[in-house]
Design a protein around this motif. Structure first.
Motif, short mmCIF file in Angstrom:
data_model
loop_
_atom_site.label_atom_id
_atom_site.label_comp_id
_atom_site.label_asym_id
_atom_site.label_seq_id
_atom_site.Cartn_x
_atom_site.Cartn_y
_atom_site.Cartn_z
N THR A 63 0.84 -1.20 0.00
CA THR A 63 0.00 0.00 0.00
C THR A 63 0.87 1.24 0.00
O THR A 63 1.99 1.24 0.51
N PHE A 64 0.35 2.30 -0.57
CA PHE A 64 1.07 3.56 -0.67
C PHE A 64 0.13 4.69 -0.26
O PHE A 64 -1.00 4.74 -0.69
N GLY A 65 0.62 5.58 0.57
CA GLY A 65 -0.16 6.73 0.99
C GLY A 65 0.28 7.97 0.24
O GLY A 65 1.18 7.94 -0.59
N ASP A 66 -0.33 9.07 0.57
CA ASP A 66 -0.04 10.32 -0.13
C ASP A 66 1.27 10.98 0.32
O ASP A 66 1.92 11.66 -0.46
N SER A 67 1.66 10.78 1.58
CA SER A 67 2.79 11.54 2.13
C SER A 67 4.15 10.90 1.86
O SER A 67 5.16 11.58 1.93
N GLY A 68 4.18 9.60 1.60
CA GLY A 68 5.45 8.91 1.48
C GLY A 68 6.04 8.54 2.84
O GLY A 68 7.11 7.96 2.92
N LEU A 69 5.36 8.88 3.91
CA LEU A 69 5.82 8.59 5.27
C LEU A 69 4.95 7.49 5.90
O LEU A 69 3.78 7.36 5.57
N PRO A 70 5.52 6.73 6.84
CA PRO A 70 4.70 5.76 7.56
C PRO A 70 3.71 6.49 8.48
O PRO A 70 3.84 7.69 8.71
N ARG A 71 2.74 5.78 8.97
CA ARG A 71 1.79 6.30 9.94
C ARG A 71 2.09 5.63 11.27
O ARG A 71 2.05 4.40 11.37
N ILE A 72 2.42 6.42 12.26
CA ILE A 72 2.79 5.89 13.57
C ILE A 72 2.14 6.77 14.62
O ILE A 72 2.32 7.99 14.63
N GLY A 73 1.37 6.15 15.49
CA GLY A 73 0.73 6.94 16.55
C GLY A 73 -0.27 6.13 17.33
O GLY A 73 -0.42 4.92 17.14
N LEU A 74 -0.96 6.81 18.21
CA LEU A 74 -1.92 6.16 19.11
C LEU A 74 -3.31 6.09 18.49
O LEU A 74 -3.77 7.05 17.88
N LEU A 75 -3.94 4.94 18.67
CA LEU A 75 -5.36 4.80 18.36
C LEU A 75 -6.18 4.94 19.63
O LEU A 75 -7.34 5.32 19.59
N SER A 76 -5.56 4.57 20.74
CA SER A 76 -6.18 4.73 22.06
C SER A 76 -5.03 4.81 23.06
O SER A 76 -3.86 4.76 22.67
N ALA A 77 -5.35 4.89 24.33
CA ALA A 77 -4.31 4.97 25.35
C ALA A 77 -3.46 3.70 25.41
O ALA A 77 -2.33 3.73 25.88
N ARG A 78 -3.99 2.60 24.88
CA ARG A 78 -3.27 1.32 24.98
C ARG A 78 -2.92 0.70 23.63
O ARG A 78 -2.31 -0.37 23.58
N VAL A 79 -3.30 1.33 22.53
CA VAL A 79 -3.06 0.75 21.20
C VAL A 79 -2.37 1.77 20.30
O VAL A 79 -2.88 2.87 20.10
N ALA A 80 -1.20 1.39 19.79
CA ALA A 80 -0.47 2.22 18.84
C ALA A 80 -0.40 1.48 17.51
O ALA A 80 -0.45 0.25 17.46
N VAL A 81 -0.30 2.23 16.43
CA VAL A 81 -0.13 1.63 15.10
C VAL A 81 1.18 2.12 14.50
O VAL A 81 1.65 3.22 14.80
N ALA A 82 1.76 1.27 13.68
CA ALA A 82 2.99 1.62 12.97
C ALA A 82 2.95 0.86 11.64
O ALA A 82 3.18 -0.34 11.61
N PHE A 83 2.62 1.55 10.57
CA PHE A 83 2.45 0.88 9.28
C PHE A 83 2.72 1.83 8.14
O PHE A 83 2.82 3.03 8.32
N GLY A 84 2.82 1.28 6.95
CA GLY A 84 2.89 2.09 5.74
C GLY A 84 4.28 2.44 5.27
O GLY A 84 4.59 3.60 5.09
#
Length: 114
Positions: A63-84
């Motif tokens: 998959t490819f996003g618009d920014s060329g950067l990965p997405r990393i951050g919190l979805l909730s206080a206990r769940v983080a995502v790191a993808f792209g």
């Protein structure tokens, strides 16, 4: 837009997948035997004594996003995502995990936030 990339003669060939139906159809297709053949040949050229007992061809997607950067951050206080990582996740998975962990500790780069 999501693309599937196939490596043939070291050059990627993008197949645009514009809808959920396109994605489902691609994954049900069984992948590309032509691409698998193109990958097998250089492997056998380099490892001449290698003999496959079995070969399975399966579809893959990047998959490819618009920014060329990965997405990393919190979805909730206990769940983080790191993808792209734009087809390069295997190369940067350790760093994605590290930065995802720092997101859980409250260190979120706003530019990378989902």
């Amino acid at each position: 837009m999501i693309s599937v990339f196939e490596i043939n003669d070291s050059d990627p060939v993008d197949i645009p997948l514009e809808s959920e139906t396109d994605i489902r159809d691609w994954f049900r297709s069984g992948g590309s035997v032509h691409v698998a053949d193109g990958l097998q040949e250089p492997i056998l050229d380099r490892i001449r004594d290698l003999h496959f007992e079995e070969r399975r061809v399966v579809p893959c997607m990047a998959t490819f996003g618009d920014s060329g950067l990965p997405r990393i951050g919190l979805l909730s206080a206990r769940v983080a995502v790191a993808f792209g990582c734009y087809g390069k996740s295997a190369k940067c998975s350790d760093e994605l995990g590290r930065i995802g962990g720092t997101a859980l500790l409250g260190e979120v780069n706003a530019e990378l936030a989902p």
